[in-house]
Scaffold this active site. Structure first.
Site, PDB file in Angstrom:
ATOM      1  N   GLY A   1       0.883  -2.402   6.638  1.00  0.00           N
ATOM      2  CA  GLY A   1       0.580  -3.293   4.592  1.00  0.00           C
ATOM      3  C   GLY A   1       2.012  -4.226   4.940  1.00  0.00           C
ATOM      4  O   GLY A   1       1.716  -5.007   6.516  1.00  0.00           O
ATOM      5  N   GLY A   2       3.219  -4.620   4.728  1.00  0.00           N
ATOM      6  CA  GLY A   2       4.189  -5.008   4.484  1.00  0.00           C
ATOM      7  C   GLY A   2       4.436  -5.826   6.084  1.00  0.00           C
ATOM      8  O   GLY A   2       4.273  -7.092   5.690  1.00  0.00           O
TER       9      GLY A   2
ATOM     10  N   GLU B   1      -2.112   8.177   4.909  1.00  0.00           N
ATOM     11  CA  GLU B   1      -1.537   7.352   4.186  1.00  0.00           C
ATOM     12  C   GLU B   1      -0.600   8.032   2.497  1.00  0.00           C
ATOM     13  O   GLU B   1      -1.169   8.206   1.763  1.00  0.00           O
ATOM     14  CB  GLU B   1      -2.171   5.828   4.120  1.00  0.00           C
ATOM     15  CG  GLU B   1      -2.576   5.747   4.492  1.00  0.00           C
ATOM     16  CD  GLU B   1      -2.115   3.693   4.918  1.00  0.00           C
ATOM     17  OE1 GLU B   1      -1.741   3.192   5.339  1.00  0.00           O
ATOM     18  OE2 GLU B   1      -2.848   3.610   3.445  1.00  0.00           O
TER      19      GLU B   1
ATOM     20  N   ASN C   1      -3.229  -4.315   7.637  1.00  0.00           N
ATOM     21  CA  ASN C   1      -3.865  -4.115   6.661  1.00  0.00           C
ATOM     22  C   ASN C   1      -2.801  -5.622   5.633  1.00  0.00           C
ATOM     23  O   ASN C   1      -1.931  -4.964   4.957  1.00  0.00           O
ATOM     24  CB  ASN C   1      -3.555  -3.411   5.538  1.00  0.00           C
ATOM     25  CG  ASN C   1      -4.721  -3.065   4.553  1.00  0.00           C
ATOM     26  OD1 ASN C   1      -5.350  -3.997   3.832  1.00  0.00           O
ATOM     27  ND2 ASN C   1      -3.907  -2.013   3.652  1.00  0.00           N
ATOM     28  N   TRP C   2      -3.199  -6.470   4.907  1.00  0.00           N
ATOM     29  CA  TRP C   2      -2.926  -8.385   4.701  1.00  0.00           C
ATOM     30  C   TRP C   2      -3.148  -7.552   3.325  1.00  0.00           C
ATOM     31  O   TRP C   2      -1.961  -8.142   2.846  1.00  0.00           O
ATOM     32  CB  TRP C   2      -4.026  -9.252   5.363  1.00  0.00           C
ATOM     33  CG  TRP C   2      -3.544 -10.038   6.724  1.00  0.00           C
ATOM     34  CD1 TRP C   2      -1.908  -9.000   7.270  1.00  0.00           C
ATOM     35  CD2 TRP C   2      -3.364 -10.751   7.453  1.00  0.00           C
ATOM     36  NE1 TRP C   2      -1.796  -9.531   8.639  1.00  0.00           N
ATOM     37  CE2 TRP C   2      -2.565 -10.761   8.342  1.00  0.00           C
ATOM     38  CE3 TRP C   2      -4.069 -11.989   6.773  1.00  0.00           C
ATOM     39  CZ2 TRP C   2      -2.304 -11.891   8.932  1.00  0.00           C
ATOM     40  CZ3 TRP C   2      -3.929 -12.682   8.146  1.00  0.00           C
ATOM     41  CH2 TRP C   2      -2.879 -12.507   9.231  1.00  0.00           C
ATOM     42  N   LYS C   3      -4.049  -6.784   2.964  1.00  0.00           N
ATOM     43  CA  LYS C   3      -3.955  -6.591   1.755  1.00  0.00           C
ATOM     44  C   LYS C   3      -4.404  -8.020   0.760  1.00  0.00           C
ATOM     45  O   LYS C   3      -5.042  -8.946   0.911  1.00  0.00           O
ATOM     46  CB  LYS C   3      -3.256  -6.439   0.582  1.00  0.00           C
ATOM     47  CG  LYS C   3      -2.271  -4.888   1.091  1.00  0.00           C
ATOM     48  CD  LYS C   3      -1.710  -3.968   0.370  1.00  0.00           C
ATOM     49  CE  LYS C   3      -0.743  -3.024   1.293  1.00  0.00           C
ATOM     50  NZ  LYS C   3       0.253  -2.264   0.924  1.00  0.00           N
TER      51      LYS C   3
ATOM     52  N   SER D   1       5.091   2.364   5.025  1.00  0.00           N
ATOM     53  CA  SER D   1       6.510   1.954   5.499  1.00  0.00           C
ATOM     54  C   SER D   1       6.822   2.224   6.651  1.00  0.00           C
ATOM     55  O   SER D   1       7.475   2.003   6.980  1.00  0.00           O
ATOM     56  CB  SER D   1       6.709   2.103   4.465  1.00  0.00           C
ATOM     57  OG  SER D   1       6.805   1.847   2.855  1.00  0.00           O
TER      58      SER D   1
ATOM     59  N   GLY E   1       4.250   0.997   0.181  1.00  0.00           N
ATOM     60  CA  GLY E   1       4.609  -0.172  -0.228  1.00  0.00           C
ATOM     61  C   GLY E   1       5.859  -0.043  -0.994  1.00  0.00           C
ATOM     62  O   GLY E   1       6.958  -0.657  -1.519  1.00  0.00           O
TER      63      GLY E   1
ATOM     64  N   GLU F   1      -4.910   2.424  -3.006  1.00  0.00           N
ATOM     65  CA  GLU F   1      -5.089   0.871  -4.024  1.00  0.00           C
ATOM     66  C   GLU F   1      -6.306   0.543  -4.458  1.00  0.00           C
ATOM     67  O   GLU F   1      -6.722   0.643  -5.372  1.00  0.00           O
ATOM     68  CB  GLU F   1      -4.255  -0.480  -2.700  1.00  0.00           C
ATOM     69  CG  GLU F   1      -3.066  -0.297  -3.286  1.00  0.00           C
ATOM     70  CD  GLU F   1      -2.238  -1.347  -2.277  1.00  0.00           C
ATOM     71  OE1 GLU F   1      -3.571  -1.816  -2.052  1.00  0.00           O
ATOM     72  OE2 GLU F   1      -1.274  -1.266  -1.748  1.00  0.00           O
TER      73      GLU F   1
ATOM     74  N   HIS G   1      -8.872   3.168   0.460  1.00  0.00           N
ATOM     75  CA  HIS G   1      -7.414   2.536   1.118  1.00  0.00           C
ATOM     76  C   HIS G   1      -7.277   2.842  -0.772  1.00  0.00           C
ATOM     77  O   HIS G   1      -8.249   2.887  -2.032  1.00  0.00           O
ATOM     78  CB  HIS G   1      -7.496   1.290   1.115  1.00  0.00           C
ATOM     79  CG  HIS G   1      -5.369   0.403   0.886  1.00  0.00           C
ATOM     80  ND1 HIS G   1      -5.098   0.702  -0.283  1.00  0.00           N
ATOM     81  CD2 HIS G   1      -4.944   0.627   1.822  1.00  0.00           C
ATOM     82  CE1 HIS G   1      -3.627   0.386   0.538  1.00  0.00           C
ATOM     83  NE2 HIS G   1      -3.851   0.374   1.766  1.00  0.00           N
TER      84      HIS G   1
HETATM   85  C1  PEP Z   1      -0.912  -0.143   3.129  1.00  0.00           C
HETATM   86  O1  PEP Z   1      -1.180  -0.909   2.899  1.00  0.00           O
HETATM   87  O2  PEP Z   1      -2.229   0.355   4.214  1.00  0.00           O
HETATM   88  C2  PEP Z   1       0.126   0.388   4.201  1.00  0.00           C
HETATM   89  C3  PEP Z   1       0.557   1.514   4.627  1.00  0.00           C
HETATM   90  O3  PEP Z   1       1.360  -0.501   3.116  1.00  0.00           O
HETATM   91  P1  PEP Z   1       2.751  -0.595   3.722  1.00  0.00           P
HETATM   92  O4  PEP Z   1       3.171  -0.285   5.106  1.00  0.00           O
HETATM   93  O5  PEP Z   1       3.157  -1.632   2.864  1.00  0.00           O
HETATM   94  O6  PEP Z   1       3.559   0.483   3.063  1.00  0.00           O
END
Ligand code: PEP
Length: 257
Positions: A238-239, A171, A13-15, A217, A177, A101, A99
């Site tokens: 994500g990251g 999640e 997930n590049w956001k 994460s 994040g 966010e 999500h």
């Molecule tokens: C996400 O945005 O769904 C996520 C899990 O981010 P991260 O891996 O950065 O925690």
């Protein structure tokens, strides 16, 4: 993971990250490292504007492209929004729905999540439905109640024959994040509980066929341990999905025969 009954899916997930030129540079780096993974599905959910390029760039590596959101209506006066039909025509396969966010910053509710799940399924996209508790909710001991409610609300009215297209991503908000990962046991426990909710709603055969991801994460170091849990069928990342070598290491942890 349990590949006998369901697909393992690693989805990035590049956001709101990466311009078009950065997307091209990522593809140049990723493609030789990734090859064509055989035992898991690899997905990249990218900003809308990068979708046409991503579909083209990653095709030969069998990377499916996802969107990060969609609207539940098919068309109309919804300035700034994008419909399922528009995404489908571009070659999108998956769409992230609900999500945290979007729930936190853009008024996404369990009600709109449900409407989007229906829109995605009717339009031929695979929804990746995100659920998860906050740290306060975990500390209050209501994690399982909350997750069960979120799953039931997201799936309300979804018929059993559409469930093979639904992916659930667990999640925990406190792990997204933050660099803080749920332990493999915590992730496994909640993913197992999610499958139990689906079993109650749809029966054992449907429940064992649904892919349930962990997100929060996940990285090259912890992926294998998380994926070793029987009910963790992949990751929403994500990251670590922004760096090609890290993302490939996570894919490699999942791409086991
Ligand atoms: C996400 O945005 O769904 C996520 C899990 O981010 P991260 O891996 O950065 O925690």
């Amino acid at each position: 993971m349990n590949r006998r009954y369901r697909k393992t899916i690693i989805a990035g997930n590049w956001k709101m990250n990466k311009t078009l030129s950065e997307t091209r540079a990522f593809a140049d780096e990723l493609k030789p490292l990734l090859g064509k993974p055989k035992w898991c599905e690899v997905v990249l959910c990218v900003p809308y504007v990068n979708i046409p390029a991503a579909v083209r760039l990653f095709k030969e590596n069998r990377v499916a492209i996802g969107a990060e959101n969609c609207h539940f209506e098919s068309h109309g006066a919804y300035t700034g929004e994008v419909s399922v039909e528009m995404l489908k025509e571009l070659g999108v396969k998956y769409v992230i729905i609900g999500h945290s966010e979007r729930r936190q910053y853009y008024n996404e509710t369990d009600f709109t999540v449900n409407k989007k799940v229906h829109a995605a399924l009717e339009g031929g996209l695979y929804p990746i439905v995100c659920v998860g508790e906050s740290l306060e909710q975990r500390e209050l001991g209501v994690t399982m109640d909350l997750i069960s409610y979120q799953v039931k609300a997201a799936l309300a009215g979804v018929p059993a024959d559409k469930m093979r297209h639904v992916v659930i991503a667990y999640e925990p908000l406190w792990a997204i994040g933050t660099g803080k990962t749920a332990t493999a046991e915590q992730a496994g426990e909640v993913c197992e509980a999610i499958r139990a909710v689906i079993r109650k709603l749809y029966g054992a055969r449907v429940a064992r066929s649904v892919t349930i991801q962990y997100g929060g994460s996940m990285n090259a170091k912890n992926a294998a341990e998380l994926l070793a849990q029987p009910d963790v069928d992949g990751g929403l990342i994500g990251g670590a999905a922004l760096k090609a070598p890290d993302f490939v290491e996570i894919v490699n942890a999942a791409n086991q025969e």
